[in-house]
Design a protein around this motif. Structure first.
Motif, mmCIF file in Angstrom:
data_model
loop_
_atom_site.group_PDB
_atom_site.id
_atom_site.type_symbol
_atom_site.label_atom_id
_atom_site.label_comp_id
_atom_site.label_asym_id
_atom_site.label_seq_id
_atom_site.Cartn_x
_atom_site.Cartn_y
_atom_site.Cartn_z
ATOM 1 N N GLN A 172 0.730 -1.179 -0.245
ATOM 2 C CA GLN A 172 -0.156 0.063 -0.008
ATOM 3 C C GLN A 172 0.931 1.208 0.086
ATOM 4 O OE1 GLN A 172 -2.346 -1.264 3.380
ATOM 5 N NE2 GLN A 172 -4.203 -0.786 2.088
ATOM 6 N N ILE A 173 1.765 1.235 0.750
ATOM 7 C CA ILE A 173 2.866 2.267 0.946
ATOM 8 C C ILE A 173 3.263 2.685 -0.525
ATOM 9 C CG2 ILE A 173 4.704 3.391 1.925
ATOM 10 C CD1 ILE A 173 3.993 1.858 4.633
ATOM 11 N N SER A 174 3.845 1.476 -1.085
ATOM 12 C CA SER A 174 4.565 1.650 -2.462
ATOM 13 C C SER A 174 3.697 2.312 -3.535
ATOM 14 C CB SER A 174 5.118 0.287 -2.835
ATOM 15 O OG SER A 174 3.911 -0.500 -3.290
ATOM 16 N N GLU A 175 2.243 2.220 -2.973
ATOM 17 C CA GLU A 175 1.404 2.646 -4.408
ATOM 18 C C GLU A 175 1.073 4.014 -4.314
ATOM 19 O OE1 GLU A 175 -1.639 -0.298 -3.974
ATOM 20 O OE2 GLU A 175 -0.600 -1.721 -5.061
ATOM 21 N N PHE A 176 1.201 4.675 -3.064
ATOM 22 C CA PHE A 176 1.005 6.094 -2.753
ATOM 23 C C PHE A 176 1.853 6.999 -3.946
ATOM 24 C CE2 PHE A 176 0.032 5.159 1.620
ATOM 25 C CZ PHE A 176 -1.437 5.258 1.544
ATOM 26 N N ASN A 177 1.146 7.678 -4.727
ATOM 27 C CA ASN A 177 2.044 8.346 -5.671
ATOM 28 C C ASN A 177 2.763 9.553 -5.287
ATOM 29 O OD1 ASN A 177 3.021 9.281 -8.215
ATOM 30 N ND2 ASN A 177 0.846 10.026 -8.915
ATOM 31 N N HIS A 178 3.863 9.668 -4.573
ATOM 32 C CA HIS A 178 4.456 10.863 -4.105
ATOM 33 C C HIS A 178 6.117 10.469 -3.988
ATOM 34 C CE1 HIS A 178 5.513 13.928 -1.212
ATOM 35 N NE2 HIS A 178 4.491 14.127 -1.229
ATOM 36 N N GLN A 179 6.765 11.575 -4.624
ATOM 37 C CA GLN A 179 8.205 11.725 -4.699
ATOM 38 C C GLN A 179 8.993 11.738 -3.444
ATOM 39 O OE1 GLN A 179 8.938 10.584 -7.867
ATOM 40 N NE2 GLN A 179 6.499 10.685 -7.862
#
Length: 213
Positions: free
Chosen positions: A48-55
């Motif tokens: 789930q954390i990997s899927e957050f679209n943030h740089q």
């Protein structure tokens, strides 16, 4: 005064994280320390954390093994590793060699009752392989206490790298930032912007963002 960026640390709620991404919060902080009341893996999976679209996803670790940090970093697609424990130069060197080149390292220096000379020595002993320093209030809980250290000590030392400022930052003391000569690159906010541990007060975060404009 250069406007510092904002890191919201201790995130646990999926919907709140999505809201903070929409608000364009600069850094998202996830705590991978089991003793923390904001231990993220009690709430979210690495996938789930990997899927957050943030740089700028930051993983916070306390005296963890190099292998575990690298594994979590890869699975959660972290962009920064924050070392909040007693990690020494040898550990950081091994970590740097094991991590992806793109992942940057933040080393925390906990400020308690040490004198200026001790603090200078600690800063000077940090390996050149770290990218940022982070100054936080010393505590047995390794952060998240809501307590502020005396920011004036930062005016007595030379800070060789851009740094994050943490420890009890709130809407009430934010204007005191102007007393610091070398301004922080990032404000690391946590407990003073919460309803309870891990649940953020989004309205307060919006207010902070507007104050820093």
């Amino acid at each position: 005064m250069i406007k510092p960026k904002i890191k919201v640390c201790g995130l646990t709620k999926f919907n709140q994280i999505q809201e903070l991404i929409e608000l364009k919060v600069d850094f998202l902080g996830f705590i991978f320390y089991e003793k923390s009341p904001r231990f993220v893996l009690n709430h979210l999976s690495l996938e789930q954390i990997s899927e957050f679209n943030h740089q700028a996803k930051v993983g916070v670790f306390v005296n963890e093994t190099v292998e575990k940090i690298v594994e979590i970093s890869e699975k959660a697609k972290l962009n920064f590793i924050q070392l909040h424990g007693d990690e020494d130069e040898d550990f950081i060197k091994r970590l740097r060699q094991s991590l992806s080149e793109k992942v940057e390292i933040i080393k925390v220096i906990r400020i308690g009752n040490q004198k200026k000379k001790e603090l200078k020595k600690t800063i000077n002993y940090q390996p050149t392989t770290i990218n940022y320093l982070l100054f936080d209030t010393d505590s047995k809980a390794f952060g998240g206490t809501g307590k502020t250290f005396d920011w004036k000590i930062l005016n007595e030392i030379k800070i060789p790298k851009p740094y994050y400022l943490s420890g009890g930052i709130s809407l009430e003391n934010i204007l005191q930032l102007s007393t610091i000569n070398q301004q922080p690159a990032v404000l690391d906010i946590n407990s003073k912007f919460e309803i309870e541990a891990g649940i953020k007060n989004i309205e307060k975060i919006k207010t902070l963002k507007s104050l820093l404009k």
